[in-house]
Every structure is written in C-alpha cells, then in structure tokens.
Design an enzyme around this catalytic site. Structure first.
Site, PDB file in Angstrom:
ATOM      1  CG  ASP A 119      -2.008   1.032   1.174  1.00  0.00           C
ATOM      2  OD1 ASP A 119      -1.740   2.146   0.691  1.00  0.00           O
ATOM      3  OD2 ASP A 119      -3.138   0.727   1.601  1.00  0.00           O
ATOM      4  CG  HIS A 135      -4.920   3.287  -0.232  1.00  0.00           C
ATOM      5  ND1 HIS A 135      -4.697   3.068   1.109  1.00  0.00           N
ATOM      6  CD2 HIS A 135      -5.968   4.151  -0.300  1.00  0.00           C
ATOM      7  CE1 HIS A 135      -5.548   3.777   1.825  1.00  0.00           C
ATOM      8  NE2 HIS A 135      -6.334   4.438   1.002  1.00  0.00           N
TER       9      HIS A 135
END
Length: 433
Positions: free
Chosen positions: A339, A369
């Site tokens: 992420d 993300h």
C-alpha cells in the site's frame, strides 16, 4: 512547478518501467517466466482462533481464493490510481440525499442508493423467499425478508471514489440497502458550523447511525470504511462498545494508527492530491482557513485546522484504536503490504489481532490502496461475503442460546492460515457501556 513535475515523474517512474518491461515480455518464453515469478501468495488471516474465525475460513470462499491482478497490472500505484480515479459503475448509481441537522447545529449528509437500473430489483428479490448460492455450493441465505443496510464511510477527505461506487453498485445488486455517510463540509454537504470533523471524532457518525437505524429498525446494520474513513468508524465502535446498532464492520486499507499515518511521508502525487481535495472543502465564510490553506502536508493541514493545544493531545482523543478494548462487534480489516498511502506493513498492530477476538486481519502481498482488483474487486467480494457469513454465525448463536469457546479444536490443513495463539474465548458482547 518544476519541483512538482519532477516529483510526479519520480513517483510514476517505477510504474512506467514496469509497463515498458511488460511490452518487452510479449515474447512467449519471457511471458511464461513472468507468470511463474509473480504468482500471488495466499493472504494471511491473522486473528484469535475463535469459533467465528474458523467459521469464516470454512464458509467464506472468496477469502481463501484471492483474484488479484498479476504483474504489471498488479503494480501498487496502478492499483491505487485506478481505484481512486476511474471505475465502470460510477455513472449508474443514483442517490437520494438526506441532510441531518445535528445537535450542535451542524449538518451531515446520508445518501441512499436508490437504484442501478435493473440491478436493484433483481438483487432485492434474492433476499425474498430463497437463498443465494455461491461458487462453493454453500447456501448463504443469511437474511430473510428484510434486506440488510450497508453503511459506507468514504475517505476522510470526503467524496465518493470509483472504488466506493463499485462497492455500492455490487452491494445494491446483491440486495443490500446502501447508504453513504458524508461528514460536515464534504461532498457538497453544507457547512453551517465553524468546525469540521476531526479525524477520529465519531460524534456525527453516532447521530447518523441512530437515524439510519430509525429508518430500518428491523434490518441488520453493517458498515465498511474506505481508507482513512476508518478513523471515525473504529473510534465509533470503541466509544460505543456493545451499545452500537452495528452487527459487524469492515475496513478496506484502513488507517489503524492515525498519528503515525500523518507523520509518515506520503508519495508526492498522493500527498498533493489529498491535500488539494481537503483544501477545496474549506469555506471561508465559516472558518478561518488562511493558515490551513498554506499547509504543505496533511499533517500541517490537520494541525493548523484542529490543534488548539499540541499535536500529541490531539491524538489522545482521535487515535482510531484508543478504545479498541471496548469494541464488541467483529471487525474485518483488509490490508496490503505494498500500500503506497499507508505506513509499512511492519507497523501494523499485529498483537491486537492476535489477542482481541473482535479484530480480524486479512493481509495480502499486493493490492495497493483500496485496489485488490482484477476483473472485479476481490476486497468487495470478501467484505460482502464476510457480512453474510458473520451474520449467519451470530444468528445461529442467538437462536441456539449456546456459549461457545473452550480449547480450540485442531485446525485442518486448509485452515492453517490462522496465525494466532491458542486460547479460550466465549463469544458474548462485553456490555461495559
């Protein structure tokens, strides 16, 4: 301006190199080698080995079979940007807005999804009179004639991303009543007070949840947050404990440690986009925003707008997990190691998931993300199936009046993904508040 362009170039350089390499690997032998080297590993399911966790592993098929995009489409930046900037269902969702007047005179908005064309009518019929079947052959008729209500909480900077719209579209088609919570001053919601919502202040969400429950008192109410929207969701669950109207909750790419997130450097393109979006929400007629508009990072913006004393005191009342021990409903968190918007996965509070029976973590090697996409979003499938399986489990426990716990039974080989210490636990709400 030149510095910003250079920062953007450096940010996208890895993705550009991956794309060029992908074109070069059109040679069959090289492509075969690539597929072998980028095969995704199974996600880790980190939790305390309760009966609910084992029930999820047995009945939540999408949890065991992730469909994540292979390299190079699985590049975290491509995954993240695709979830934030474009999607295929954004224009098909229709909403009806209710503006709620709060106790202090502020206004928040709740948007009810009123249809996706034929999808709404077809989806709702699934809940009436028959069960829905999934690929594993297991009947998943967890709700009967009353459709459940799914509450969506967007990112803290407000607005509906294509990622959230796609989840809304999928949930409506599966028969959920879907409602989106917009904090004061975001997504076109009027700002009538001289304050915005702090990162972990659940006061406005509390009143919105009470209103939603009053609209559908017989429906199961569940909630899912997107990214930094986890700040108010987790805070709400901690502050209200067993008195919440929610049956279960989930968080996709959540910010679990707010202060650490604000203090960790974010890639320039994402920092600039989030900060620009936040600044666009400010209203000069109500707020003194000159200092906030001059901020160059999310931390500066948050500190100048909300911190009347000092930074550490602000997080004593806004850290999402400050009351984690009071949470009394199951919470599923889906995180990715790559992420680009969150701190490194090594900072995740793993001991919390290993010791607290209400917190469950699914940790993947890739997904970006709020990405986790291939043809569709794997995280969306997991979240919606998790709600059904968890509701079915809890309904069975209430119907049988059984206390479950005792020493965990030996795990089957297919259940070895549970990374947790052995222990005893009886599933009952704490009723401490």
């Amino acid at each position: 301006m030149a510095v910003f362009v250079w920062d953007c170039f450096l940010c996208f350089l890895p993705s550009l190199l991956l794309f060029l390499l992908c074109l070069a690997l059109r040679w069959p032998r090289a492509g075969c080698w690539t597929r072998l080297t980028v095969r995704a590993a199974e996600p880790r399911f980190i939790c305390k080995p309760t009966a609910l966790a084992k029930y999820l592993l047995r009945h939540c098929g999408s949890l065991a079979k992730p469909r994540l995009a292979p390299w190079p489409r699985g590049d975290p930046h491509l995954q993240t940007l695709s979830s934030l900037l474009w999607g295929q269902h954004g224009d098909t969702i229709q909403f009806s807005r209710d503006n709620l007047l709060l106790r202090d005179g502020g206004i928040v908005a709740v948007d009810w999804a009123v249809g996706t064309g034929v999808g709404e009518a077809v989806g709702r019929k699934r809940w009436e009179g028959r069960k829905e079947y999934h690929s594993g052959g297991k009947a998943l008729g967890y709700f009967t004639s009353t459709p459940p209500v799914l509450l969506l909480i967007p990112q803290s900077w407000g607005g509906m991303t294509p990622h959230l719209k796609a989840l809304c579209h999928q949930a409506v088609r599966q028969g959920f009543y879907v409602v989106v919570f917009h904090p004061r001053g975001t997504a076109g919601c009027p700002l009538t007070t001289a304050r915005l919502t702090e990162f972990g202040d659940p006061a406005d969400l509390e009143q919105a949840v009470a209103y939603i429950h009053s609209r559908h008192p017989s429906s199961v109410l569940v909630a899912v947050s997107e990214g930094s929207g986890s700040g108010i969701l987790l805070s709400y669950l901690g502050e209200h404990g067993s008195s919440t109207y929610l049956t279960a909750a989930a968080a996709i790419s959540p910010v679990l440690q707010g202060q650490l997130w604000f203090e960790t450097a974010m890639p320039p393109i994402y920092r600039w986009g989030a900060l620009f979006h936040r600044k666009m929400q400010l209203r000069r007629a109500v707020l003194d925003v000159d200092r906030a508009l001059g901020s160059s990072s999310l931390r500066d913006f948050e500190e100048r707008l909300f911190c009347s004393s000092d930074w550490d005191s602000y997080w004593e009342r806004n850290e999402p997990l400050r009351d984690a021990d009071e949470v009394a409903v199951p919470v599923l968190c889906i995180c990715s190691r790559d992420d680009p918007l969150l701190p490194p996965a090594s900072t995740l509070p793993i001991p919390l998931f290993q010791s607290n029976p209400y917190f469950l973590l699914v940790l993947t090697d890739k997904g970006g993300h709020c990405g986790f996409t291939m043809e569709a979003s794997w995280s969306h499938n997991v979240v919606l199936e998790y709600f059904r399986v968890a509701a079915d489990f809890l309904k069975g426990e209430e119907r049988n009046g059984a206390r479950w716990g005792g020493p965990p039974r030996p795990q089957a080989p297919g259940q070895s993904r549970v990374d947790a210490e052995e222990g005893n636990f009886t599933w009952k709400r704490s009723y401490t508040r």
